[in-house]
Design an enzyme around this catalytic site. Structure first.
Site, PDB file in Angstrom:
ATOM      1  N   ASN A  69      -9.974  -0.750   1.210  1.00 38.53           N
ATOM      2  CA  ASN A  69      -8.794  -0.661   2.065  1.00 38.53           C
ATOM      3  C   ASN A  69      -9.222  -0.436   3.504  1.00 38.53           C
ATOM      4  O   ASN A  69      -9.945   0.524   3.785  1.00 38.53           O
ATOM      5  CB  ASN A  69      -7.916   0.515   1.622  1.00 38.53           C
ATOM      6  CG  ASN A  69      -7.072   0.182   0.425  1.00 38.53           C
ATOM      7  OD1 ASN A  69      -7.459  -0.631  -0.409  1.00 38.53           O
ATOM      8  ND2 ASN A  69      -5.917   0.813   0.335  1.00 38.53           N
ATOM      9  N   VAL A  70      -8.804  -1.330   4.378  1.00 38.00           N
ATOM     10  CA  VAL A  70      -9.166  -1.180   5.783  1.00 38.00           C
ATOM     11  C   VAL A  70      -7.926  -1.287   6.654  1.00 38.00           C
ATOM     12  O   VAL A  70      -7.032  -2.094   6.408  1.00 38.00           O
ATOM     13  CB  VAL A  70     -10.217  -2.230   6.216  1.00 38.00           C
ATOM     14  CG1 VAL A  70     -11.561  -1.952   5.561  1.00 38.00           C
ATOM     15  CG2 VAL A  70      -9.773  -3.649   5.906  1.00 38.00           C
ATOM     16  N   ASN A  71      -7.898  -0.446   7.677  1.00 39.45           N
ATOM     17  CA  ASN A  71      -6.790  -0.444   8.619  1.00 39.45           C
ATOM     18  C   ASN A  71      -7.401  -0.448  10.020  1.00 39.45           C
ATOM     19  O   ASN A  71      -7.765  -1.497  10.533  1.00 39.45           O
ATOM     20  CB  ASN A  71      -5.914   0.792   8.340  1.00 39.45           C
ATOM     21  CG  ASN A  71      -4.658   0.850   9.187  1.00 39.45           C
ATOM     22  OD1 ASN A  71      -4.541   0.167  10.191  1.00 39.45           O
ATOM     23  ND2 ASN A  71      -3.707   1.673   8.792  1.00 39.45           N
TER      24      ASN A  71
ATOM     25  N   ASP B 105       0.836  -1.198   0.000  1.00 38.64           N
ATOM     26  CA  ASP B 105       0.000   0.000   0.000  1.00 38.64           C
ATOM     27  C   ASP B 105       0.880   1.262   0.000  1.00 38.64           C
ATOM     28  O   ASP B 105       1.927   1.289   0.657  1.00 38.64           O
ATOM     29  CB  ASP B 105      -0.875  -0.042   1.269  1.00 38.64           C
ATOM     30  CG  ASP B 105      -2.044   0.916   1.214  1.00 38.64           C
ATOM     31  OD1 ASP B 105      -2.388   1.391   0.115  1.00 38.64           O
ATOM     32  OD2 ASP B 105      -2.628   1.191   2.285  1.00 38.64           O
ATOM     33  N   HIS B 106       0.460   2.274  -0.701  1.00 38.15           N
ATOM     34  CA  HIS B 106       1.110   3.597  -0.671  1.00 38.15           C
ATOM     35  C   HIS B 106       2.637   3.546  -0.770  1.00 38.15           C
ATOM     36  O   HIS B 106       3.334   4.059   0.115  1.00 38.15           O
ATOM     37  CB  HIS B 106       0.717   4.371   0.597  1.00 38.15           C
ATOM     38  CG  HIS B 106      -0.691   4.853   0.552  1.00 38.15           C
ATOM     39  ND1 HIS B 106      -1.090   5.924  -0.220  1.00 38.15           N
ATOM     40  CD2 HIS B 106      -1.811   4.401   1.160  1.00 38.15           C
ATOM     41  CE1 HIS B 106      -2.388   6.110  -0.064  1.00 38.15           C
ATOM     42  NE2 HIS B 106      -2.865   5.195   0.746  1.00 38.15           N
TER      43      HIS B 106
ATOM     44  N   HIS C 246      -7.552  10.054   4.706  1.00 43.62           N
ATOM     45  CA  HIS C 246      -6.707   9.173   5.517  1.00 43.62           C
ATOM     46  C   HIS C 246      -6.688   9.715   6.930  1.00 43.62           C
ATOM     47  O   HIS C 246      -6.195  10.807   7.163  1.00 43.62           O
ATOM     48  CB  HIS C 246      -5.290   9.121   4.951  1.00 43.62           C
ATOM     49  CG  HIS C 246      -5.176   8.348   3.680  1.00 43.62           C
ATOM     50  ND1 HIS C 246      -4.696   8.891   2.515  1.00 43.62           N
ATOM     51  CD2 HIS C 246      -5.488   7.067   3.386  1.00 43.62           C
ATOM     52  CE1 HIS C 246      -4.716   7.961   1.569  1.00 43.62           C
ATOM     53  NE2 HIS C 246      -5.195   6.848   2.075  1.00 43.62           N
ATOM     54  N   GLY C 247      -7.224   8.972   7.847  1.00 45.81           N
ATOM     55  CA  GLY C 247      -7.276   9.426   9.228  1.00 45.81           C
ATOM     56  C   GLY C 247      -8.673   9.210   9.763  1.00 45.81           C
ATOM     57  O   GLY C 247      -9.462   8.492   9.166  1.00 45.81           O
TER      58      GLY C 247
ATOM     59  N   ASP D  98       2.102   5.266  -5.500  1.00 44.32           N
ATOM     60  CA  ASP D  98       1.440   6.499  -5.042  1.00 44.32           C
ATOM     61  C   ASP D  98       2.348   7.700  -5.248  1.00 44.32           C
ATOM     62  O   ASP D  98       3.222   7.990  -4.445  1.00 44.32           O
ATOM     63  CB  ASP D  98       1.061   6.351  -3.563  1.00 44.32           C
ATOM     64  CG  ASP D  98       0.417   7.617  -3.020  1.00 44.32           C
ATOM     65  OD1 ASP D  98       0.101   8.530  -3.807  1.00 44.32           O
ATOM     66  OD2 ASP D  98       0.230   7.689  -1.792  1.00 44.32           O
TER      67      ASP D  98
ATOM     68  N   GLY E  76      -9.310   5.216   3.030  1.00 41.18           N
ATOM     69  CA  GLY E  76      -9.843   6.099   4.068  1.00 41.18           C
ATOM     70  C   GLY E  76     -11.157   5.617   4.628  1.00 41.18           C
ATOM     71  O   GLY E  76     -12.165   6.324   4.559  1.00 41.18           O
TER      72      GLY E  76
END
Ligand SMILES: [Zn+2]
Length: 288
Positions: A238-240, A83-84, A182-183, A106, A217
């Site tokens: 996308n999950v965090n 990722d990123h 993001h956040g 990215d 996000g």
């Protein structure tokens, strides 16, 4: 689709697009989280994309090999995605040395022209190794672990021109900027109207199956909002924190009073249950 050969990430996402369900692309920071997520995929007969941050590759260099071993031995479709990845030299090192299926190239911290030019060159190099490529069009606000923070740089919504330009740059997966960030959004998720569903729907229509859509996000998302994103064309979710908060919370509460072995065992169970819950929400359960 630019990526023509057999590619695990693309195959997982193509099947999801055809079946109209979403697939979790879950960030793992350690082997415990990786294991819990893979167990969830096996238990639910669900596809899963395992994501590692470039900073994690430096912090825990063997984790990519553990993830690749899990991908290989699983009885459900899994893939390994970075990722990123924001540094061209690191991207070249990753694709030359690590067993990854896909990389997010990215370059969104550059202006659009440079972003596109760099993406095009790196996409070609990734494809030459059979690795699929994701890119961010426009600019999603905020930062995550080890990612250059775009705070101070204005968030830029994805325009129809961006969509065409990025498809022309040869990418496989597009991560649009539609008000997502993001956040953290706050406990109840994005405010009403914060996510531009009209924009997502238009992007999906314009793409017309040429590339696949990733949604970044997703912290604090309620289940119905994630469902709404899937219904409007987002396939790779996308999950965090959305998954990992239960793990973090379990460790915070129990680290002082539990043996390390038990803490890991119980923490993995909690994370597996949460991952399975979100697989059900994405409707990827039973699709493998
Ligand atoms: Zn992201």
């Amino acid at each position: 689709m630019a990526q023509t050969g057999k590619n695990r990430t693309v195959e997982i996402l193509n099947a999801a697009a055809a079946g109209k369900y979403g697939v979790l692309a879950a960030i793992a920071y350690n082997v415990e989280q990786l294991t819990a997520m893979v167990r969830a995929a096996e238990a639910k007969r669900s596809p899963l994309i395992i994501q590692l941050f470039p900073s994690t590759l430096k912090q825990l260099p063997t984790l990519a090999y553990a993830a690749a071993a899990a991908v290989k031995s699983a009885t459900v479709p899994l893939s390994l995605h970075i990722d990123h990845a924001q540094d061209a030299a690191h991207i070249r090192e990753i694709i030359a040395t690590l067993p990854v299926d896909s990389v997010m190239v990215d370059m969104s911290h550059y202006d659009e022209e440079e972003n596109l030019a760099k993406t095009k060159i790196l996409a070609k190099e990734c494809h030459a190794k059979g690795i699929a490529v994701e890119a961010e069009s426009g600019r999603i606000e905020g930062g995550e672990d080890g990612i250059a923070d775009t705070e101070g740089l204005e968030a830029l919504f994805t325009s129809p021109e961006d969509v065409d330009n990025f498809i022309a740059a040869g990418i496989d997966i597009l991560a649009p900027s539609i008000g997502n960030l993001h956040g953290d959004y706050g406990p109840s998720g994005p405010a009403p109207g914060q996510l531009h569903f009209d924009r997502l729907t238009a992007i999906n229509k314009q793409i017309d199956n040429r590339v696949l859509i990733a949604l970044h996000g997703t912290n604090d998302f309620p289940p119905e909002l994630l469902r709404q994103c899937i219904e409007n064309g987002a396939i790779k979710l996308n999950v965090n924190k959305l998954l990992l908060e239960v793990w973090n919370e379990f460790l915070r509460k129990n680290a002082a009073g539990m043996s390390l072995v038990k803490l890991i065992d119980e923490g993995m169970k909690v994370l597996q249950v949460e991952t399975e819950r979100w697989m059900d929400i994405c409707q990827s359960s039973g699709k493998a």
